[in-house]
Motif scaffolding. Sequence first.
Motif: not given
Length: 241
Positions: A145-160
Motif C-alpha cells: 500500500x503506497x502512502x503519500x501523506x499520513x501525519x503532517x502538521x498543516x492546515x487544510x488546503x483552503x486554509x480554514x
Amino acid sequence: MTWRMGGASALALLLALSAAAQAPTPPLPPPRPDRPPVQTDEARSEKPAPGEAPAEAKAPDADDPEAACLARLAELGLKFESRPPVQEKSCSIENPVLLSALADDVQVAPPSLMACPVAEQLSKWMKEAVAPEAERQFQSAPTKLLIGTSYQCRDQRNGEKLSEHAFGNGVDVMGFEFAKRAPLSIDSHPENSPEAAFQESVRKAACPIFTTVLGPGSDAAHGDHLHLDLRQRKGDYRICQ
C-alpha cells in the motif's frame, strides 16, 4: 560409682538412639486464628514483587480505548510500533503508531505515522475491499500500500482549519503494488478498464469504513490519490467523492 554395660545393652541403646534420630519431624500445629499461615517457598515465588501488578492485571483493559486499539492491531497481524503522543504546535496524536505492514504481509510504504484507529480501518479496508477486488480484477494479491501523506502538521488546503493529517487522522493512498502485475497509481484510468473498475470499487468500499473519502473527480487537489480520514461530524455526516 562406675557403671558397666553389657554388649547387648549397649547395642540396644545405640539402636534406640538411631531410631529417634531418623524419626520424622512432628507436624506443626495449625496456626492460631489471629495469625496468618506460614507461606511456603513456592507461594512466595508466585507472589508479585512490590509495585508489580498481578499477571491478570497486565492484560489490555477493555475500558482503555487506546490500549484496546493497540491490542486489536496485534490480533489482526499488523506490524507497527507504538509511539509516544505527538504534540507539535496545535497538531497532536494521542495514540500514534508507526505502521509498516497490514495483515498477510501487505507492506505500508513508507512506514507511516498515524492514529491507531486509522491503522485499524486501513486493515479492514484492505481485507474486505482491496484484496478481494484485486483478485477479481487482476487475479493477484496486493503486496504493498503506497502512502503519500499520513501525519503532517498543516492546515487544510483552503486554509480554514487544521487538516485531519495534523491529528494523524487521515492518509493519502497513492497506489498499490501486486504480486503478479505492474503497480497501479491512483489516477483517471481509461473508462471500462480493469484499473478503472478496481479503483472505483475500492473507493466506494472505503466510504462506510472512513468518514471522508476524496479521490479523482472530487476536486483538482485529489486527482492523484485517495484521501481517507476519520473526521467526526455532527450526525455521523460523511463525505464520499
